[in-house]
Scaffold this active site. Structure first.
Site, PDB file in Angstrom:
ATOM      1  N   GLU A  25       0.829  -1.214   0.000  1.00 24.54           N
ATOM      2  CA  GLU A  25       0.000   0.000   0.000  1.00 24.54           C
ATOM      3  C   GLU A  25       0.864   1.266   0.000  1.00 24.54           C
ATOM      4  O   GLU A  25       0.773   2.104   0.912  1.00 24.54           O
ATOM      5  CB  GLU A  25      -0.938   0.002   1.215  1.00 24.54           C
ATOM      6  CG  GLU A  25      -1.888  -1.176   1.209  1.00 24.54           C
ATOM      7  CD  GLU A  25      -2.970  -1.136   2.292  1.00 24.54           C
ATOM      8  OE1 GLU A  25      -4.018  -1.763   2.104  1.00 24.54           O
ATOM      9  OE2 GLU A  25      -2.753  -0.498   3.324  1.00 24.54           O
ATOM     10  N   GLU A  60      -5.395  -8.324  -1.236  1.00 26.01           N
ATOM     11  CA  GLU A  60      -6.041  -8.150   0.072  1.00 26.01           C
ATOM     12  C   GLU A  60      -7.496  -7.805  -0.145  1.00 26.01           C
ATOM     13  O   GLU A  60      -7.821  -6.921  -0.953  1.00 26.01           O
ATOM     14  CB  GLU A  60      -5.413  -7.000   0.880  1.00 26.01           C
ATOM     15  CG  GLU A  60      -4.160  -7.360   1.606  1.00 26.01           C
ATOM     16  CD  GLU A  60      -3.660  -6.236   2.506  1.00 26.01           C
ATOM     17  OE1 GLU A  60      -4.484  -5.564   3.154  1.00 26.01           O
ATOM     18  OE2 GLU A  60      -2.443  -6.040   2.537  1.00 26.01           O
TER      19      GLU A  60
HETATM   20  C1  BG6 Z   1      -4.380  -3.130   4.885  1.00 28.51           C
HETATM   21  C2  BG6 Z   1      -3.013  -3.539   5.346  1.00 28.51           C
HETATM   22  O1  BG6 Z   1      -4.454  -1.739   4.962  1.00 28.51           O
HETATM   23  O2  BG6 Z   1      -5.488  -3.531   5.587  1.00 28.51           O
HETATM   24  C3  BG6 Z   1      -2.988  -4.700   6.331  1.00 28.51           C
HETATM   25  O3  BG6 Z   1      -2.172  -3.843   4.265  1.00 28.51           O
HETATM   26  C4  BG6 Z   1      -4.148  -4.550   7.267  1.00 28.51           C
HETATM   27  O4  BG6 Z   1      -1.734  -4.707   6.966  1.00 28.51           O
HETATM   28  C5  BG6 Z   1      -5.434  -4.626   6.481  1.00 28.51           C
HETATM   29  O5  BG6 Z   1      -4.150  -5.469   8.321  1.00 28.51           O
HETATM   30  C6  BG6 Z   1      -6.669  -4.583   7.326  1.00 28.51           C
HETATM   31  O6  BG6 Z   1      -6.630  -3.460   8.144  1.00 28.51           O
HETATM   32  P1  BG6 Z   1      -6.808  -3.538   9.708  1.00 28.51           P
HETATM   33  O7  BG6 Z   1      -6.460  -2.208  10.190  1.00 28.51           O
HETATM   34  O8  BG6 Z   1      -8.206  -3.917   9.939  1.00 28.51           O
HETATM   35  O9  BG6 Z   1      -5.846  -4.596  10.180  1.00 28.51           O
END
Ligand code: BG6
Length: 468
Positions: A172, A363
């Site tokens: 990101e 993701e």
């Molecule tokens: C993304 C990141 O922004 O979202 C991850 O690459 C992160 O590292 C994921 O865990 C989910 O976000 P969060 O804050 O719910 O863990």
């Protein structure tokens, strides 16, 4: 029209070292910025690691990776995305020579993936800059970071290129604009950071990313190097042209990062923005040449969309690092992230239209509070909400494939519960596997299959054909 996904489509899950490995000082590792961020991005870092930081132990993946990978294999994963903790390999970040014990751990992890039929997808830098680089250099504000990162990336390519084909340079990368410590290792508090220093850090990261792409291709032209960005489509809050323009501007703040990675140069709108901010970047002679080394694919995280408004009185809501104006038509997760499966189809189409590069959804997922219950004599979580989210988003991937978009794979965020990046909680769970660990650090660390475990296994077994 076939329902199945293309043959060879990569199915799996994604994690980051700092959110699950634990063992934060083991085998020569030194702290990363994460080890002094017990509240994630919600509060300033602490001076030293503190025991309330769940990341110090994570879910003990460092010691349990074999059995965790067995669970992923049971679901049928053909890909597993993980990051290398920079501070395991170069504990301070500015050493000449790597820490062999750190490399040896990733040797074992890669071999464990391969022996279970999973293609490793490695993120070189996932929000875990060595703490020393943040403190002594102010992270990516300092140009010397490029050389440290090049040495680190080269070390990984030389060691693992024979077994690892897919690489992401920075997780990101566009998040640095919103979370400078998390994504840029920048120690200066965000409120005190000048636009000049912020954009100088952006430039250094972009040059480092392009340089890693060059190095990788020199070592082995077959390596597939991708950038990784937060994808968050912005919709105009109303049909007013000024709102449409506001939405475009918001998207462009992010798109600029992948534009540079795909086209090898800064887009005009980005240069205009710098001019308006009064920022004159310090650009070395070779930088523009380095930026011409473009990526092989674009990978991204997709959790939510946002709205944009030209009216400064309209307030932004909560959301994945970037935030935005809430969309009145969409439901939200408990953490205020709006759920929008159609947005994933929009992103896939927009990115394909814009860059014509293969795409990889690395993701996507739903953070929710889960309740462990007994069903038929075994402990599990009845997470129909997660199955619904998964299915709806995969249907969007399928529609995009039918639209003609080239999508290489899909890795669900956090296939096993991990510590949240934004809030450092464990109760914000994404997994198909429940981990018995609580926000206060209690728990046995036992693993339990959730209902979604079987759902994802069935989807993968059918290569997506049975999504409904
Ligand atoms: C993304 C990141 O922004 O979202 C991850 O690459 C992160 O590292 C994921 O865990 C989910 O976000 P969060 O804050 O719910 O863990």
């Amino acid at each position: 029209m076939t329902n199945a996904f293309p043959e060879g489509f990569l199915w799996g899950g994604a994690v980051a070292a700092n959110q699950l490995e634990g063992a934060y000082l083991e085998d020569g590792k030194l702290p990363s910025i994460q080890d002094v961020m017990p509240k994630g991005i919600a509060a300033p870092p602490t001076e030293e690691p503190t025991p309330d930081n769940l990341k110090l132990e994570g879910i003990d993946f460092y010691h349990r990776y074999e059995s965790d990978l067995d669970l992923f294999a049971e679901m049928g994963f053909t890909a597993f995305r993980f990051s290398v903790a920079w501070s395991r390999v170069f504990p301070r970040g500015d050493e000449e020579a790597p820490n062999e014990a750190g490399l040896a751990f990733y040797d074992r992890l890669i071999d464990a993936c391969l022996s279970r039929g999973m293609t490793p997808v490695i993120t070189i830098s996932h929000y875990e800059t060595p703490l020393h680089l943040a403190r002594a250099y102010n992270g990516w504000v300092d140009r010397r970071m490029i050389a440290f990162y090049e040495r680190y990336a080269r070390t990984l390519f030389e060691r693992f290129a024979d077994r690892v084909e897919y690489w992401l340079t920075f997780n990101e990368i566009n998040a640095v604009l919103h979370a400078p410590l998390l994504a840029g290792g920048i120690w200066t508090p965000k409120e005190e950071l000048s636009p000049r220093d912020l954009y100088q850090a952006v430039h250094h990261e972009l040059v480092a990313s392009a340089s890693a792409t060059r190095i990788a291709h020199e070592i082995d032209p077959e390596l597939k190097i991708g950038c990784m960005v937060i994808a968050s489509p912005a919709y105009p809050l109303t049909p007013a042209p000024s709102d449409v323009w506001a939405a475009k501007q918001l998207e462009r703040d992010s798109l600029a990062f992948a534009d540079v990675h795909c086209r090898g140069a800064y887009p005009g709108f980005f240069l205009r923005k710098l001019r308006e901010l009064g920022v004159e970047l310090d650009v070395a002679d070779e930088d523009l040449e380095t930026l011409r080394h473009t990526v092989d694919f674009v990978s991204f995280s997709y959790y939510m969309s946002v709205c944009a408004s030209a009216d400064p009185g309209v307030r932004a809501g909560r959301g994945n690092i970037m935030g935005g104006v809430p969309n009145p038509t969409l439901p939200s997760s408990e953490w205020g992230w709006q759920i929008d499966p159609v947005g994933l189809r929009i992103v896939l189409n927009d990115f394909w239209d814009r860059w014509g590069k293969p795409l990889f959804v690395v993701e996507n997922g739903l953070g929710a509070r889960d309740e462990l219950v007994e069903v038929d004599g075994r402990l599990t979580v009845v997470d129909d909400y997660r199955i619904e989210y998964l299915t709806a988003h995969l249907k969007s991937v399928r529609e995009a494939l039918r639209d003609g978009v080239d999508v290489w794979g899909y890795t669900w965020w956090g296939p096993i519960d991990v510590v949240s990046a934004s809030t450092a909680q464990l109760s914000k769970r994404y997994g198909f596997v429940y981990v018995d660990r609580n926000d206060d650090g209690t728990g046995t660390l036992e693993r339990y299959r959730k209902k979604s475990f079987d759902a994802y296994r069935a989807i993968i077994a059918g290569n997506g054909a049975d999504l409904g």
